[in-house]
Design an enzyme around this catalytic site. Structure first.
Site: not given
Length: 372
Positions: A95, A65-66, A98, A109, A113, A367, A43-45, A101, A172
């Site tokens: 979770c 992260h994908e 919190c 969430c 973090r 992708r 991904c671009h991130t 959530c 993502c």
């Protein structure tokens, strides 16, 4: 449970290609899950962090992260997951406890973090080592590895029949764009929409607008090679800002008798964010920021744009509460309500992962899926 030795693509420093290394992955601790990753996309991130521009970027790190995979083992106290479960790791956890959530208005969430932003597990340590060095985690997921360890609140258990080399994309990009249209904007039937940036996320926004019943979906991109595919996803027309002498917002206002009902910025460019807002119709137009701008950037417009009834919104992961929503998105894909296969333009082996970044930067891919 023992340490697993496996392959991972390590980012040793910013601006350098990833390096395939043998790493050690420690067993999961309490409320953690160790996952065998089967497929991951780029991904671009990931590229943004690798470039060194990300203020939260830390090195050395395992990006990604994908992804999608199978639970290998679980730590103490894990009740909702077991070895053998088919899963998607989540960069936004859920979770369920919190105040975020518990609030139906957000999916952000905050439970882990702080540690996640530092590249660490919730107890403040890493599960990865390579050549005697500690390697950091990324976005709580680190899918560019044969095995990864994630918090149990960062895992969605999905249909075991789902093809993992496709549904990894729901970790993502597709979920983000689709949710921006159906959750954040809440596009209504008959709406006129404009989508700025026709990469993977922009195409997913178009898909969401179409599912929501939009009557016109205008794709905007400076790369006209992306227009044909945008139309396959549901764009009714596409325009290139470089073809006009006047600002693109003025062009859209003329095309749509006063502006669009909904606009989406899927690039991360603050000037385009302004254009997207100003292309909205007076009185009710809504513009959603989906793209991630570089660190330190600021958005600007005249306050009069808002005073006269336009709304500026933002979205992260399409507003989906992750643990409960991702399995439903997988089911929507399995029942053909949403497209996923069509986003995959390239498939590569793990040792070709750097090529996936090249394809993305050249604009040739939507992708690229890497089989781990």
């Amino acid at each position: 449970l023992s340490v697993i030795k496996c392959k991972a693509a390590v980012a040793w420093e910013a601006g350098k290609p990833l390096s395939i290394e043998e790493i050690e992955v420690a067993p999961p601790k309490a409320h953690e899950v160790r996952i065998k990753i089967i497929a991951t996309a780029v991904c671009h991130t990931d590229a943004y962090t690798l470039s060194g521009a990300d203020p939260e970027g830390c090195f050395p790190v395992i990006l990604g992260h994908e992804g999608a995979g199978i639970v290998e083992s679980v730590g103490e106290g894990v009740t909702k997951l077991k070895a053998g479960d088919t899963v998607i790791p989540l960069y936004i956890p859920q979770c369920g406890e919190c105040k975020f959530c518990l609030n139906p208005k957000t999916n952000l969430c905050q439970k882990i973090r702080v540690t996640q932003g530092k590249g660490l597990m919730p107890d403040g340590t890493s599960r990865f080592t390579c050549k005697g060095k500690t390697i950091l985690h990324y976005m709580g997921t680190s899918t560019f590895s044969e095995y990864t360890v994630v918090a149990d609140i960062s895992v969605a258990k999905i249909d075991p029949l789902a093809p993992l080399d496709k549904v990894c994309l729901l970790g993502c990009g597709i979920s983000t764009g689709y949710g921006a249209a159906v959750n954040t904007a809440k596009v209504e039937p008959g709406s006129v929409c404009a989508v700025f940036g026709l990469g993977g996320v922009g195409l997913a926004v178009i898909m969401g607008c179409k599912v929501a019943g939009a009557s016109r979906i205008i794709g905007v991109d400076i790369n006209k090679d992306k227009f044909a595919r945008a139309k396959e996803f549901g764009a009714t027309e596409c325009i290139n800002p470089q073809d006009f002498s006047k600002p693109i917002q003025e062009v859209l206002i003329e095309m749509t008798d006063g502006g669009v009902d909904y606009s989406f910025e899927c690039i991360g460019n603050v000037k385009v964010m302004r254009a997207a807002l100003e292309a909205c119709h007076k009185g009710w137009g809504v513009s959603v920021v989906v793209g991630v701008a570089a660190s330190g950037e600021e958005i600007a417009t005249r306050p009069f744009q808002l005073v006269t009834g336009r709304t500026w919104k933002g979205t992260a992961f399409g507003g989906w509460k992750s643990v409960e929503s991702v399995p439903k998105l997988v089911s929507e894909y399995m029942s053909k309500k949403i497209k996923v296969d069509e986003f995959v333009t390239h498939n590569l082996s793990f040792d070709e992962i750097n090529k996936a970044f090249e394809l993305m930067h050249s604009g040739k891919s939507i992708r690229t899926v890497v089989k781990i």
